[in-house]
Design an enzyme around this catalytic site. Structure first.
Site, PDB file in Angstrom:
ATOM      1  N   LYS A  53     -11.158   3.901  -6.562  1.00 50.12           N
ATOM      2  CA  LYS A  53     -10.341   4.794  -5.734  1.00 50.12           C
ATOM      3  C   LYS A  53     -10.876   6.227  -5.832  1.00 50.12           C
ATOM      4  O   LYS A  53     -10.964   6.936  -4.829  1.00 50.12           O
ATOM      5  CB  LYS A  53      -8.872   4.717  -6.168  1.00 50.12           C
ATOM      6  CG  LYS A  53      -8.229   3.399  -5.737  1.00 50.12           C
ATOM      7  CD  LYS A  53      -6.898   3.106  -6.382  1.00 50.12           C
ATOM      8  CE  LYS A  53      -6.451   1.679  -6.001  1.00 50.12           C
ATOM      9  NZ  LYS A  53      -5.243   1.229  -6.659  1.00 50.12           N
ATOM     10  N   GLN A  97      -1.171   3.104 -10.992  1.00 51.87           N
ATOM     11  CA  GLN A  97      -1.882   1.819 -10.975  1.00 51.87           C
ATOM     12  C   GLN A  97      -1.027   0.734 -11.632  1.00 51.87           C
ATOM     13  O   GLN A  97      -0.610   0.871 -12.770  1.00 51.87           O
ATOM     14  CB  GLN A  97      -3.232   1.973 -11.710  1.00 51.87           C
ATOM     15  CG  GLN A  97      -4.114   0.753 -11.620  1.00 51.87           C
ATOM     16  CD  GLN A  97      -4.544   0.436 -10.178  1.00 51.87           C
ATOM     17  OE1 GLN A  97      -4.943   1.309  -9.428  1.00 51.87           O
ATOM     18  NE2 GLN A  97      -4.438  -0.818  -9.786  1.00 51.87           N
ATOM     19  N   ASP A 120       1.055   4.270  -1.681  1.00 52.20           N
ATOM     20  CA  ASP A 120       1.033   2.800  -1.689  1.00 52.20           C
ATOM     21  C   ASP A 120       2.097   2.234  -0.749  1.00 52.20           C
ATOM     22  O   ASP A 120       2.091   1.046  -0.453  1.00 52.20           O
ATOM     23  CB  ASP A 120       1.312   2.271  -3.110  1.00 52.20           C
ATOM     24  CG  ASP A 120       0.021   2.010  -3.887  1.00 52.20           C
ATOM     25  OD1 ASP A 120      -1.011   1.774  -3.241  1.00 52.20           O
ATOM     26  OD2 ASP A 120       0.066   2.050  -5.136  1.00 52.20           O
TER      27      ASP A 120
END
Ligand code: NAP
Length: 285
Positions: A53, A97, A120
């Site tokens: 990322k 994460q 997200d």
């Protein structure tokens, strides 16, 4: 005739090029999109995902930084970090994460992230926006699938789209995005009897179960589009999806490989969400 192979590397590169141009235009306006990543513990797979990322951010000119917390971090410390990032106007996107160490409450964490910074799109507010069709931040993997279909000129409207899997991060939002694109959507899951009866009706079949060779050629309608989201390891340790790739390629009209299909799209869409979040917080959209 063998199906067209839908190349996620090529399509994600196109998305990242588009993102880089958008970032450059934002920088002209003195807006520097910024993504903050929280990583708790030292799970090797999570470390690889976070590094990938960061690399994508570097590639398109997005500023990013990672807050690395030890595995024994307590819930309040984690929530405090999120609160600081929520309050920082220079941070546009926040991503924690997953999975978190077992001692931490994932649900409470997702609720703590400001929905505007939730790149997200896991926060219930964003899930609700997806449901009513007015979302700006879209869940990355399903949004990546929609981008692939658009790029390949595959029409969703009027098609029977069968989604295998009903998880909150893939199956359910995937079904909603296909519905919004005017597909007729069927969702199957572990309690669906006679799966093949549904898969054989699919014009577009999205597989997100996590079982190697679940989908064999006899379960596929000739000419169907096969989107394989799953990432499994076979007996030889190689990555594979849910679809028995070679035989199904002889029946389908288009198919995504694993690896190199949906996988690269997820990070590209995360970059897109970070830019969208920056624009939204700057009052541009
Ligand atoms: P998950 O939470 O384990 O969900 C799997 C779903 O499959 C569940 O809804 C389950 O039904 C259903 N299922 C299980 N056995 C089934 C069967 N025999 N027939 C039909 N449905 C069945 O997994 P996930 O997080 O959605 O991920 C799915 C796959 O996608 C995994 O392989 C994951 O690694 C991969 N993935 C890839 C990306 C990417 O970037 N490409 C991103 C996320 C996930 P129940 O609800 O009834 O249990």
């Amino acid at each position: 005739m063998a199906a067209k192979r839908i190349d996620g590397k090529v399509i994600s590169a196109a998305v990242l090029d588009r993102c880089a141009a958008e970032v450059a235009a934002l920088k002209e306006k003195n807006i520097e999109p910024c993504l903050a990543v929280i990583l708790v513990g030292e799970d090797p797979a999570s470390q690889v995902y976070v590094r990938n990322k960061q690399r994508a951010c570097e590639r398109i000119g997005v500023r990013s930084f990672t807050i690395q917390l030890p595995a024994d971090t307590d819930q309040q410390t984690l929530l405090d970090e999120v609160a600081k990032l929520n309050a920082d106007p220079a941070v546009h996107g926040i991503l924690c994460q997953l999975p978190l160490p077992r001692s931490l409450d994932e649900r409470q964490l997702l609720l703590a992230i400001d929905p505007k910074k939730d790149v997200d799109a896991f926060h219930p507010v964003n899930v609700g926006q997806i449901t009513i069709g007015s979302a700006k931040l879209l869940p990355c993997t399903p949004a990546g699938v929609m981008e692939m279909l658009r790029y390949e000129g595959i029409e969703v409207e009027g098609k029977h789209c069968v989604v295998l899997g009903r998880s909150n991060i893939v199956g359910k939002p995937m079904a909603l995005l296909l519905l919004q694109a005017n597909g007729t959507v069927t969702i199957c899951h572990s309690r669906t009897p006679n799966l093949a009866a549904y898969t054989r009706q699919a014009d577009i079949l999205v597989c997100a179960v996590g079982k190697e060779k679940l989908i064999t050629a006899d379960m596929v309608k000739p000419g169907a589009v096969l989107i394989d989201v799953s990432i499994n390891r076979n007996a030889e340790g190689k990555l594979c999806g849910d679809v028995d790739f070679d035989p199904v390629s002889e029946v389908a009209s288009a198919i995504t490989p694993v690896p190199g299909g949906v996988g690269p799209m997820t990070i590209a869409m995360l970059m897109q969400n970070t830019i969208t979040a920056a624009k939204q917080q700057s009052g541009l959209i």
